[in-house]
Design a protein around this motif. Structure first.
Motif, PDB file in Angstrom:
ATOM      1  N   ASP A 213      69.741  75.563  55.632  1.00 35.96           N
ATOM      2  CA  ASP A 213      70.033  75.760  57.023  1.00 35.96           C
ATOM      3  C   ASP A 213      71.412  75.911  57.598  1.00 35.96           C
ATOM      4  OD1 ASP A 213      70.742  73.187  56.644  1.00 35.96           O
ATOM      5  OD2 ASP A 213      69.763  72.040  58.108  1.00 35.96           O
ATOM      6  N   ASN A 289      67.641  82.444  61.804  1.00 36.67           N
ATOM      7  CA  ASN A 289      66.404  81.653  62.218  1.00 36.67           C
ATOM      8  C   ASN A 289      65.289  82.273  62.561  1.00 36.67           C
ATOM      9  OD1 ASN A 289      67.860  79.210  62.114  1.00 36.67           O
ATOM     10  ND2 ASN A 289      68.122  78.686  64.196  1.00 36.67           N
ATOM     11  N   LEU A 370      61.915  78.294  58.248  1.00 35.34           N
ATOM     12  CA  LEU A 370      62.132  77.217  59.256  1.00 35.34           C
ATOM     13  C   LEU A 370      60.889  77.052  60.047  1.00 35.34           C
ATOM     14  CD1 LEU A 370      64.057  75.830  61.443  1.00 35.34           C
ATOM     15  CD2 LEU A 370      64.415  77.997  62.408  1.00 35.34           C
TER      16      LEU A 370
ATOM     17  N   ASP B 213      70.357  80.946  69.540  1.00 32.26           N
ATOM     18  CA  ASP B 213      70.007  80.858  68.248  1.00 32.26           C
ATOM     19  C   ASP B 213      70.988  81.524  67.064  1.00 32.26           C
ATOM     20  OD1 ASP B 213      69.212  83.350  68.575  1.00 32.26           O
ATOM     21  OD2 ASP B 213      67.181  83.080  68.194  1.00 32.26           O
ATOM     22  N   ASN B 289      71.844  73.738  63.375  1.00 31.63           N
ATOM     23  CA  ASN B 289      70.282  73.461  63.465  1.00 31.63           C
ATOM     24  C   ASN B 289      70.058  71.945  63.730  1.00 31.63           C
ATOM     25  OD1 ASN B 289      69.648  76.148  63.717  1.00 31.63           O
ATOM     26  ND2 ASN B 289      68.649  76.262  61.760  1.00 31.63           N
ATOM     27  N   LYS B 292      70.685  70.802  66.989  1.00 33.93           N
ATOM     28  CA  LYS B 292      69.989  71.277  68.041  1.00 33.93           C
ATOM     29  C   LYS B 292      68.497  70.669  67.822  1.00 33.93           C
ATOM     30  CE  LYS B 292      70.358  75.824  68.153  1.00 33.93           C
ATOM     31  NZ  LYS B 292      70.736  76.612  69.298  1.00 33.93           N
ATOM     32  N   CYS B 293      68.040  70.285  66.740  1.00 31.14           N
ATOM     33  CA  CYS B 293      66.837  69.554  66.539  1.00 31.14           C
ATOM     34  C   CYS B 293      66.958  67.925  67.009  1.00 31.14           C
ATOM     35  CB  CYS B 293      66.543  69.445  64.969  1.00 31.14           C
ATOM     36  SG  CYS B 293      65.803  70.991  64.397  1.00 31.14           S
ATOM     37  N   LEU B 370      66.483  73.276  69.480  1.00 31.30           N
ATOM     38  CA  LEU B 370      65.714  73.994  68.397  1.00 31.30           C
ATOM     39  C   LEU B 370      64.229  73.143  68.550  1.00 31.30           C
ATOM     40  CD1 LEU B 370      65.060  75.970  66.394  1.00 31.30           C
ATOM     41  CD2 LEU B 370      66.340  74.759  64.653  1.00 31.30           C
TER      42      LEU B 370
END
Lengths: 383, 383
Positions: A213, A289, A370, B213, B289, B292-293, B370
């Motif tokens: 990632d 992504n 993802l 993104d 990522n 963002k998660c 995300l």
């Protein structure tokens, strides 16, 4: 067996109470010699965890006698107290095993920004020392797991000597940053001056070519320890091949167990002007992504591959790009190729091949898709 | 009103049958003068769509008389036929409006790698020309929507002149690549030599500072058209301020409507050595990522912020980094600061402040979290 497959090594993995779950969380790997040669590579993240700072220094002289590893906490961004805790951990190992603390490497993995429970950890060091044995590799591999669903071990046997290794982490997909930890051992007799080159050659084409990632850890550590206990000398090329094979198997296992992933994606970039171009293009695709979501949806959306290629500085002409997905050449000469409906993405493994038509270099980078589960696991970790 | 708020402009938005849904999908914006000054900026993706190649050339002489925009197809990676289709579109607009095709800009948005339905599109050009009017701005803004849930329009009025604009896209979060399209109009009398500088100054601090993104489009186009119809001269600074305000409102609207997003995140990097450092750090965080998660999960996981900062080449000392999330300084001097449980992330807007303590420069970059819905929308688009 993993790190204890080679002669001259003992290991243990115990439950020290660092993890709330009560699972094994502290591992010890000891090199009983006669040689104590070591090489190490670490994360290039400038925000590095205290154990990385410590182990980088410990490995400088090419000697490591023991490695202590804990899951349940990364000991990163923990300031002066965090470094003192790492130091105390190395001292405790040195005391119980009668070594010098400067020859003890320390590795930690888990949440960033929290101090380790030192009472539990130091008590665990004693328990682990008591449990050390030549069959302890599997327990050690289990003790370094975080969200890993399986422990990762690999052994390669050669004529008279052996290379074994263990790893934890889910690429860079693991929670609160992957903190990939790897210990590889060998009983081959090696020239200590060669060990660093062997390890760097192996990691450059294995761990450096997985990218789940794009998120770089503060704790990544890969150690190679050589005991010389087989008494059999390995030539540099032979050792490099064997270590590379062990690292490749461990790297592939990390991708296969990446958090939430439903597909393992091999991105092969070919006919590049040079290896640097090929890597830049492969990584750009691996970090896109939109492409990774498309693979999750079994959608061979090659436009997202081309758009990722277009963001690089590699040598290519847009009108000459070819892209194949699982063998179907969906993009030819920068435009529409074979019918995308012919691509079958229902399997776990996906192969994307990109031809730049600019030279002879080629690389393969592994990544994951993802998924909903990736978002879920990484949105609900520390709370 | 948007693009028709300024005097001297007519617009229309019609349903040409390019989208299967039957929604509006073709827009026309015409500058009736007396001036026909124009400036344009385009995606820096080297894999650029045919309409980008065309419009880049059309804008070279600083004159654009009309813009035709379609949703329902990006016309990217469509080879020679795709470029011929763009050319034919410009010719059709030129014929029906009695212009030169070289003064017609073309913009497309939608899926990459498929040819446009030219019969429907060319018939739509005629319908749109018939529907042109000084109140057509809203219809035009609606016709360029793809997965946008609302049309994006903005108007700024000054003493005697006006700047208006429309935009489509969900940052870079839109499916099969965002293809952000923006048309800004003004009736101010301007020095044509100044227009390019005004547009570049405005986009550098607005559209260039949103990053949903990290995926760069093949079709991004921002056009600024000046009719001079107000008869009132705008000085360069005044015009730059007004155009920047319109671009900032449109950019903010793109983030607010980003696909699947549950949070809009402002990342402010301060006390940087220079603006380049501040931007590099802000973008690194915006593209992480794991961070963002975490925001999606209302988790103030500041370790992920620090790990992103650590991957940059900006000037900073890890032991001096401060991070605040919604006003709570969770990281002080590179270590644990205020209790992370004090951070409230339940609102839509999140503000992350990073101090590098290396100078006086500061920037703010906007991104999104995300989410499950992002993965869902982008895994199920083209199939």
């Amino acid at each position: 067996m993993s790190v204890t497959a080679a002669q001259g090594f003992r290991a243990a993995g115990v439950a020290a109470g660092i993890k709330q779950s009560g699972a094994r969380d502290l591992a010890l790997v000891v090199n009983d010699g006669p040689d104590h040669h070591a090489a190490a590579v670490f994360t290039s993240n400038r925000v590095e965890a205290a154990p990385v700072t410590w182990s980088r220094q410990a490995a400088t002289d090419g000697r490591i006698d023991a490695v202590v590893l804990n899951s349940g906490g990364a000991n990163a961004c923990t300031g002066a107290q965090g470094f003192q805790d790492t130091h105390a951990t190395a001292e405790a190992v040195a005391t119980v095993l009668d070594l010098s603390a400067g020859d003890v490497a320390v590795c930690s993995t888990g949440l960033i920004g929290e101090l380790l429970p030192m009472e539990a950890l130091l008590s665990g060091v004693t328990s682990a020392a008591d449990a050390l044995g030549p069959e302890g590799g599997s327990d050690a591999a289990e003790a370094i797991m975080t969200t890993d669903t399986v422990s990762k071990q690999s052994v390669v046997r050669r004529d008279g000597w052996t290379v074994g290794g263990m790893a934890k982490g889910a690429g860079m997909l693991a929670p609160a940053l992957a903190t990939m930890l790897v210990v590889v051992t060998t009983d081959a007799v090696v020239d200590p001056g060669e060990l660093d080159g062997v390890l760097r050659a192996a990691t450059a084409v294995t761990f450096d070519r997985i990218d789940s990632d794009g998120c770089q850890s503060t704790n990544d550590t890969v150690l190679l320890l050589a005991s010389g206990a087989s008494g059999v000398r390995a030539d540099r090329d032979g050792l490099t091949t064997a270590v590379t094979q062990v690292c490749a198997e461990l790297a592939r296992a990390l991708i296969a167990d990446a958090e939430g992933a439903k597909h393992d994606i091999a991105i092969e970039v070919r006919t590049a002007a040079d290896e640097g171009d090929a890597l830049e293009v492969a990584r750009s695709i691996a970090r896109n992504n939109l492409f990774k979501c498309a693979v999750f949806g079994n959608d061979p959306n090659w436009g997202r591959v081309l758009s990722a290629v277009g963001t690089t500085s590699a040598v290519f002409e847009p009108s000459q790009l070819d892209v194949a997905i699982n063998g179907v050449e969906v993009c030819r000469a920068g435009g529409v190729g074979e019918d995308r409906s012919r691509v079958d993405l229902t399997g776990r493994e996906v192969r994307v091949t990109v031809d730049l038509h600019a030279g002879d270099a080629a690389v393969t980078v592994w990544t994951n898709d993802l998924t909903h589960d990736y978002v879920h696991e990484n949105s609900a970790y520390s709370s």
